[in-house]
Scaffold this active site. Sequence first.
Site, PDB file in Angstrom:
ATOM      1  N   ARG A  91      25.888  32.328  -9.996  1.00  0.00           N
ATOM      2  CA  ARG A  91      24.722  31.507  -9.640  1.00  0.00           C
ATOM      3  C   ARG A  91      23.948  32.148  -8.493  1.00  0.00           C
ATOM      4  O   ARG A  91      22.717  32.104  -8.453  1.00  0.00           O
ATOM      5  CB  ARG A  91      25.170  30.077  -9.297  1.00  0.00           C
ATOM      6  CG  ARG A  91      25.520  29.287 -10.568  1.00  0.00           C
ATOM      7  CD  ARG A  91      26.350  28.049 -10.300  1.00  0.00           C
ATOM      8  NE  ARG A  91      25.797  27.207  -9.278  1.00  0.00           N
ATOM      9  CZ  ARG A  91      26.547  26.500  -8.425  1.00  0.00           C
ATOM     10  NH1 ARG A  91      27.860  26.549  -8.484  1.00  0.00           N
ATOM     11  NH2 ARG A  91      25.978  25.749  -7.531  1.00  0.00           N
ATOM     12  N   ARG A  99      32.308  21.507  -1.436  1.00  0.00           N
ATOM     13  CA  ARG A  99      31.735  20.606  -2.428  1.00  0.00           C
ATOM     14  C   ARG A  99      32.609  20.534  -3.677  1.00  0.00           C
ATOM     15  O   ARG A  99      32.748  19.483  -4.282  1.00  0.00           O
ATOM     16  CB  ARG A  99      30.326  21.095  -2.822  1.00  0.00           C
ATOM     17  CG  ARG A  99      29.632  20.158  -3.795  1.00  0.00           C
ATOM     18  CD  ARG A  99      28.180  20.518  -3.956  1.00  0.00           C
ATOM     19  NE  ARG A  99      27.974  21.679  -4.801  1.00  0.00           N
ATOM     20  CZ  ARG A  99      26.797  22.235  -5.036  1.00  0.00           C
ATOM     21  NH1 ARG A  99      25.711  21.754  -4.476  1.00  0.00           N
ATOM     22  NH2 ARG A  99      26.683  23.281  -5.822  1.00  0.00           N
ATOM     23  N   ARG A 106      32.630  19.503  -9.021  1.00  0.00           N
ATOM     24  CA  ARG A 106      31.712  20.151  -9.974  1.00  0.00           C
ATOM     25  C   ARG A 106      32.398  21.329 -10.633  1.00  0.00           C
ATOM     26  O   ARG A 106      32.963  22.176  -9.956  1.00  0.00           O
ATOM     27  CB  ARG A 106      30.450  20.619  -9.242  1.00  0.00           C
ATOM     28  CG  ARG A 106      29.369  19.563  -9.247  1.00  0.00           C
ATOM     29  CD  ARG A 106      28.135  20.024  -8.524  1.00  0.00           C
ATOM     30  NE  ARG A 106      27.556  21.260  -9.074  1.00  0.00           N
ATOM     31  CZ  ARG A 106      26.308  21.641  -8.835  1.00  0.00           C
ATOM     32  NH1 ARG A 106      25.519  20.895  -8.067  1.00  0.00           N
ATOM     33  NH2 ARG A 106      25.837  22.753  -9.334  1.00  0.00           N
ATOM     34  N   ARG A 163      12.768  27.558 -11.445  1.00  0.00           N
ATOM     35  CA  ARG A 163      13.736  28.596 -11.087  1.00  0.00           C
ATOM     36  C   ARG A 163      13.357  29.951 -11.679  1.00  0.00           C
ATOM     37  O   ARG A 163      13.998  30.958 -11.355  1.00  0.00           O
ATOM     38  CB  ARG A 163      15.122  28.228 -11.612  1.00  0.00           C
ATOM     39  CG  ARG A 163      16.019  27.475 -10.627  1.00  0.00           C
ATOM     40  CD  ARG A 163      17.265  27.060 -11.383  1.00  0.00           C
ATOM     41  NE  ARG A 163      18.464  26.953 -10.605  1.00  0.00           N
ATOM     42  CZ  ARG A 163      18.969  25.787 -10.175  1.00  0.00           C
ATOM     43  NH1 ARG A 163      18.333  24.657 -10.383  1.00  0.00           N
ATOM     44  NH2 ARG A 163      20.116  25.758  -9.520  1.00  0.00           N
ATOM     45  N   LYS A 193      19.956  21.500  -0.857  1.00  0.00           N
ATOM     46  CA  LYS A 193      18.746  20.970  -1.498  1.00  0.00           C
ATOM     47  C   LYS A 193      18.906  19.517  -1.936  1.00  0.00           C
ATOM     48  O   LYS A 193      18.044  18.688  -1.670  1.00  0.00           O
ATOM     49  CB  LYS A 193      18.381  21.790  -2.751  1.00  0.00           C
ATOM     50  CG  LYS A 193      17.945  23.206  -2.490  1.00  0.00           C
ATOM     51  CD  LYS A 193      17.394  23.851  -3.755  1.00  0.00           C
ATOM     52  CE  LYS A 193      18.413  23.976  -4.883  1.00  0.00           C
ATOM     53  NZ  LYS A 193      19.538  24.893  -4.586  1.00  0.00           N
TER      54      LYS A 193
HETATM   55  P1  AMP Z   1      21.874  22.639  -9.558  1.00  0.00           P
HETATM   56  O1  AMP Z   1      22.468  21.271  -9.492  1.00  0.00           O
HETATM   57  O2  AMP Z   1      20.419  22.664  -9.177  1.00  0.00           O
HETATM   58  O3  AMP Z   1      22.685  23.658  -8.811  1.00  0.00           O
HETATM   59  O4  AMP Z   1      21.917  23.080 -11.097  1.00  0.00           O
HETATM   60  C1  AMP Z   1      23.144  23.204 -11.784  1.00  0.00           C
HETATM   61  C2  AMP Z   1      22.968  24.028 -13.057  1.00  0.00           C
HETATM   62  O5  AMP Z   1      22.019  23.381 -13.927  1.00  0.00           O
HETATM   63  C3  AMP Z   1      22.406  25.417 -12.837  1.00  0.00           C
HETATM   64  O6  AMP Z   1      23.402  26.349 -12.479  1.00  0.00           O
HETATM   65  C4  AMP Z   1      21.815  25.703 -14.223  1.00  0.00           C
HETATM   66  O7  AMP Z   1      22.835  25.996 -15.169  1.00  0.00           O
HETATM   67  C5  AMP Z   1      21.240  24.357 -14.598  1.00  0.00           C
HETATM   68  N1  AMP Z   1      19.845  24.223 -14.125  1.00  0.00           N
HETATM   69  C6  AMP Z   1      19.371  23.365 -13.181  1.00  0.00           C
HETATM   70  N2  AMP Z   1      18.050  23.523 -12.993  1.00  0.00           N
HETATM   71  C7  AMP Z   1      17.668  24.513 -13.832  1.00  0.00           C
HETATM   72  C8  AMP Z   1      16.427  25.154 -14.105  1.00  0.00           C
HETATM   73  N3  AMP Z   1      15.299  24.830 -13.436  1.00  0.00           N
HETATM   74  N4  AMP Z   1      16.416  26.129 -15.044  1.00  0.00           N
HETATM   75  C9  AMP Z   1      17.519  26.480 -15.714  1.00  0.00           C
HETATM   76  N5  AMP Z   1      18.731  25.924 -15.500  1.00  0.00           N
HETATM   77  C10 AMP Z   1      18.808  24.950 -14.563  1.00  0.00           C
END
Ligand code: AMP
Length: 191
Positions: A144, A127, A133, A88, A13
């Site tokens: 996740r 990654r 990360r 989400r 993404k």
């Molecule tokens: P991502 O980079 O999109 O994988 O997001 C990393 C982490 O940020 C996720 O595992 C959540 O802990 C938090 N996060 C990102 N977007 C959201 C969202 N829309 N709602 C809740 N937590 C989020």
Amino acid sequence: MRLILMGPPGAGKGTQAKFVADRFGIPAISTGDIFRANVSEGTDLGIQAQRYMDQGEYVPDSVTNLMVRRRIDQPDAEPGFLLDGYPRTLAQVEELDGMIAFTGHRLDAVVVLTVDAEEIVGRLLQRSEVEGRTDDTADVIRRRQELYAEETAPLVEVYRDRGLLIEIDGMGEVDLVTERILTALDPVHQS
Ligand code: AMP
């Protein structure tokens, strides 16, 4: 253009969001990136978010929604935006509906990237080496993925019912996937 890019963790993404947003001259808004920036700057928001992120849990809707609302209100998002990693949850869908309705616009499309599970684990482990990360460890990845299946995958059907869904095969070279997305969005952009 007001777009959402969805897909399970590791579907690509973030990479695709930047290319697609650039093409349409709109900002790619990644909630994960905003949280990570706040964590590294040590802001209150970062401190609140970090404990959830480190465990692969979702940051509470109240915190996330307010952050997105503020970001969408910025002048660069006036012509449109591409959301990466938001919404989400069903509550976030409703909140976003309200935000967009308030501006008098509408959502144009929701792109969902599909990838197979084995490929995803490989990508995430790669990654973790490249980006370091802290949430790319085996246990956290599993959590996740679970949360995505439970809380986020149902959103695909919500947007399908609204006639907004565009499913894209996320497998293969990055350029090829970008091309697939742009081709599918072309008629949306024209209308
Ligand atoms: P991502 O980079 O999109 O994988 O997001 C990393 C982490 O940020 C996720 O595992 C959540 O802990 C938090 N996060 C990102 N977007 C959201 C969202 N829309 N709602 C809740 N937590 C989020």
